[in-house]
Design a protein around this motif. Structure first.
Motif, PDB file in Angstrom:
ATOM      1  N   ARG A  82       0.827  -1.218   0.000  1.00  0.00           N
ATOM      2  CA  ARG A  82       0.000   0.000   0.000  1.00  0.00           C
ATOM      3  C   ARG A  82       0.863   1.272   0.000  1.00  0.00           C
ATOM      4  N   ILE A  83       1.927   1.238  -0.803  1.00  0.00           N
ATOM      5  CA  ILE A  83       2.746   2.428  -1.012  1.00  0.00           C
ATOM      6  C   ILE A  83       1.848   3.463  -1.686  1.00  0.00           C
ATOM      7  N   PRO A  84       1.762   4.672  -1.165  1.00  0.00           N
ATOM      8  CA  PRO A  84       0.870   5.669  -1.791  1.00  0.00           C
ATOM      9  C   PRO A  84       1.223   5.920  -3.256  1.00  0.00           C
ATOM     10  N   LEU A  85       0.192   6.031  -4.064  1.00  0.00           N
ATOM     11  CA  LEU A  85       0.349   6.344  -5.479  1.00  0.00           C
ATOM     12  C   LEU A  85       0.359   7.847  -5.679  1.00  0.00           C
ATOM     13  N   HIS A  86       1.215   8.311  -6.563  1.00  0.00           N
ATOM     14  CA  HIS A  86       1.194   9.703  -7.003  1.00  0.00           C
ATOM     15  C   HIS A  86       0.404   9.720  -8.299  1.00  0.00           C
ATOM     16  N   PHE A  87      -0.843  10.129  -8.231  1.00  0.00           N
ATOM     17  CA  PHE A  87      -1.729  10.146  -9.384  1.00  0.00           C
ATOM     18  C   PHE A  87      -1.580  11.506 -10.060  1.00  0.00           C
ATOM     19  N   GLY A  88      -1.032  11.506 -11.272  1.00  0.00           N
ATOM     20  CA  GLY A  88      -0.834  12.745 -12.002  1.00  0.00           C
ATOM     21  C   GLY A  88       0.594  13.222 -11.981  1.00  0.00           C
ATOM     22  N   GLY A  89       1.532  12.299 -11.990  1.00  0.00           N
ATOM     23  CA  GLY A  89       2.940  12.669 -11.932  1.00  0.00           C
ATOM     24  C   GLY A  89       3.495  13.183 -13.251  1.00  0.00           C
ATOM     25  N   MET A  90       2.973  12.702 -14.365  1.00  0.00           N
ATOM     26  CA  MET A  90       3.487  13.114 -15.676  1.00  0.00           C
ATOM     27  C   MET A  90       2.421  13.769 -16.558  1.00  0.00           C
ATOM     28  N   SER A  91       1.165  13.597 -16.237  1.00  0.00           N
ATOM     29  CA  SER A  91       0.092  14.279 -16.958  1.00  0.00           C
ATOM     30  C   SER A  91      -1.034  14.553 -15.973  1.00  0.00           C
ATOM     31  N   ASP A  92      -1.612  15.724 -16.091  1.00  0.00           N
ATOM     32  CA  ASP A  92      -2.673  16.101 -15.154  1.00  0.00           C
ATOM     33  C   ASP A  92      -3.899  15.226 -15.380  1.00  0.00           C
ATOM     34  N   PRO A  93      -4.448  14.659 -14.312  1.00  0.00           N
ATOM     35  CA  PRO A  93      -5.616  13.785 -14.477  1.00  0.00           C
ATOM     36  C   PRO A  93      -6.914  14.525 -14.786  1.00  0.00           C
ATOM     37  N   PHE A  94      -6.926  15.855 -14.660  1.00  0.00           N
ATOM     38  CA  PHE A  94      -8.161  16.618 -14.850  1.00  0.00           C
ATOM     39  C   PHE A  94      -8.054  17.668 -15.949  1.00  0.00           C
ATOM     40  N   THR A  95      -7.400  17.313 -17.068  1.00  0.00           N
ATOM     41  CA  THR A  95      -7.406  18.199 -18.228  1.00  0.00           C
ATOM     42  C   THR A  95      -8.773  18.079 -18.911  1.00  0.00           C
ATOM     43  N   PRO A  96      -9.077  18.932 -19.896  1.00  0.00           N
ATOM     44  CA  PRO A  96     -10.423  18.933 -20.491  1.00  0.00           C
ATOM     45  C   PRO A  96     -10.916  17.590 -21.020  1.00  0.00           C
ATOM     46  N   ILE A  97     -10.029  16.748 -21.529  1.00  0.00           N
ATOM     47  CA  ILE A  97     -10.459  15.461 -22.081  1.00  0.00           C
ATOM     48  C   ILE A  97     -11.165  14.588 -21.036  1.00  0.00           C
ATOM     49  N   GLU A  98     -10.846  14.780 -19.765  1.00  0.00           N
ATOM     50  CA  GLU A  98     -11.466  13.979 -18.704  1.00  0.00           C
ATOM     51  C   GLU A  98     -12.972  14.181 -18.658  1.00  0.00           C
ATOM     52  N   ALA A  99     -13.444  15.381 -19.010  1.00  0.00           N
ATOM     53  CA  ALA A  99     -14.885  15.665 -18.965  1.00  0.00           C
ATOM     54  C   ALA A  99     -15.674  14.746 -19.882  1.00  0.00           C
ATOM     55  N   THR A 100     -15.065  14.295 -20.963  1.00  0.00           N
ATOM     56  CA  THR A 100     -15.771  13.402 -21.886  1.00  0.00           C
ATOM     57  C   THR A 100     -15.312  11.952 -21.788  1.00  0.00           C
ATOM     58  N   ARG A 101     -14.054  11.721 -21.436  1.00  0.00           N
ATOM     59  CA  ARG A 101     -13.525  10.358 -21.412  1.00  0.00           C
ATOM     60  C   ARG A 101     -13.730   9.648 -20.077  1.00  0.00           C
ATOM     61  N   GLY A 102     -13.559  10.344 -18.965  1.00  0.00           N
ATOM     62  CA  GLY A 102     -13.802   9.754 -17.656  1.00  0.00           C
ATOM     63  C   GLY A 102     -12.811   8.698 -17.205  1.00  0.00           C
ATOM     64  N   VAL A 103     -11.611   8.663 -17.779  1.00  0.00           N
ATOM     65  CA  VAL A 103     -10.613   7.662 -17.402  1.00  0.00           C
ATOM     66  C   VAL A 103     -10.165   7.872 -15.951  1.00  0.00           C
ATOM     67  N   THR A 104      -9.920   9.123 -15.594  1.00  0.00           N
ATOM     68  CA  THR A 104      -9.506   9.421 -14.213  1.00  0.00           C
ATOM     69  C   THR A 104     -10.562   8.958 -13.229  1.00  0.00           C
ATOM     70  N   LEU A 105     -11.818   9.279 -13.508  1.00  0.00           N
ATOM     71  CA  LEU A 105     -12.901   8.886 -12.609  1.00  0.00           C
ATOM     72  C   LEU A 105     -12.956   7.369 -12.461  1.00  0.00           C
ATOM     73  N   SER A 106     -12.792   6.639 -13.551  1.00  0.00           N
ATOM     74  CA  SER A 106     -12.805   5.170 -13.477  1.00  0.00           C
ATOM     75  C   SER A 106     -11.667   4.650 -12.605  1.00  0.00           C
ATOM     76  N   LEU A 107     -10.471   5.206 -12.774  1.00  0.00           N
ATOM     77  CA  LEU A 107      -9.335   4.780 -11.951  1.00  0.00           C
ATOM     78  C   LEU A 107      -9.557   5.142 -10.481  1.00  0.00           C
ATOM     79  N   LEU A 108     -10.087   6.330 -10.222  1.00  0.00           N
ATOM     80  CA  LEU A 108     -10.357   6.734  -8.839  1.00  0.00           C
ATOM     81  C   LEU A 108     -11.352   5.790  -8.174  1.00  0.00           C
ATOM     82  N   ARG A 109     -12.362   5.347  -8.907  1.00  0.00           N
ATOM     83  CA  ARG A 109     -13.352   4.405  -8.344  1.00  0.00           C
ATOM     84  C   ARG A 109     -12.685   3.090  -7.939  1.00  0.00           C
ATOM     85  N   ILE A 110     -11.803   2.584  -8.793  1.00  0.00           N
ATOM     86  CA  ILE A 110     -11.092   1.340  -8.485  1.00  0.00           C
ATOM     87  C   ILE A 110     -10.260   1.508  -7.219  1.00  0.00           C
TER      88      ILE A 110
END
Length: 196
Positions: A82-110
């Motif tokens: 359970r080493i903490p994950l750094h989510f968004g180290g090389m690309s921001d997880p909440f750029t405009p594409i997230e509003a339509t793609r929802g990849v970040t939201l899916s990963l956050l749910r998992i």
């Protein structure tokens, strides 16, 4: 490696370079176009035409495999520990594409389903939208907003695709008021602008 509209691995690590070396990225590149972007300088793609989403199912399968067969790699061992994950180290997880793609939201749910510890780095304000906020509140997340300057004019020049500093501060206030741990990262530190 790109496979259709998904890239092969969202899990990487930068052990010698980062205080939070275990990294997860939802997209192959960032749409914000910050002038100082270290990820672009290290060969990362940028621009909306090159952004490819990660495959959340691969993270789900990894967790399922670890649960049934145990750790089989160094990445598995880090997840088991359970080493903490750094989510968004090389690309921001909440750029405009997230509003339509929802990849970040899916990963956050998992990750929320496993109460996995995550430090989420962003400049985007989508984290405050209802669906995302609900997931952030039920998981073990801390959200860190980065600022190069609090001066709107300076920020527009060096972070052209990013919401204003005031909008990011408002997002921080919303998250904090909902009980999501938050922090501010001053990065990059601009000479003579440290206190703007």
């Amino acid at each position: 490696m790109s496979t259709g509209d998904r890239y092969g691995s969202a899990r990487t690590s930068q052990l010698p370079f980062c205080g939070i070396p275990f990294r997860l990225d939802s997209y192959s590149a960032c749409q914000f176009g910050c002038r100082y972007c270290f990820a672009s300088a290290r060969g990362g793609a940028s621009g909306s035409s090159q952004v490819v989403g990660a495959n959340p199912e691969s993270l789900q399968r990894r967790f399922d495999r670890i649960a049934s067969k145990g750790a089989q790699s160094a990445l598995d061992e880090m997840l088991v520990a359970r080493i903490p994950l750094h989510f968004g180290g090389m690309s921001d997880p909440f750029t405009p594409i997230e509003a339509t793609r929802g990849v970040t939201l899916s990963l956050l749910r998992i990750l929320a389903d496993r109460n996995y510890p995550v430090i989420l780095s962003t400049k985007g304000t989508l984290a405050t939208k209802d669906q995302c906020l609900a997931v952030l509140k039920r998981g073990k997340f801390a959200v860190q907003y980065s600022f190069s300057s609090l001066d709107d004019r300076a920020a527009r020049l060096i972070e052209p695709g990013v919401r204003s500093p005031v909008e990011r501060l408002d997002a921080l206030r919303i998250l904090a008021s909902e009980g999501v741990p938050t922090s501010i990262l001053l990065q990059p530190c601009l000479p003579t602008r440290e206190l703007d």
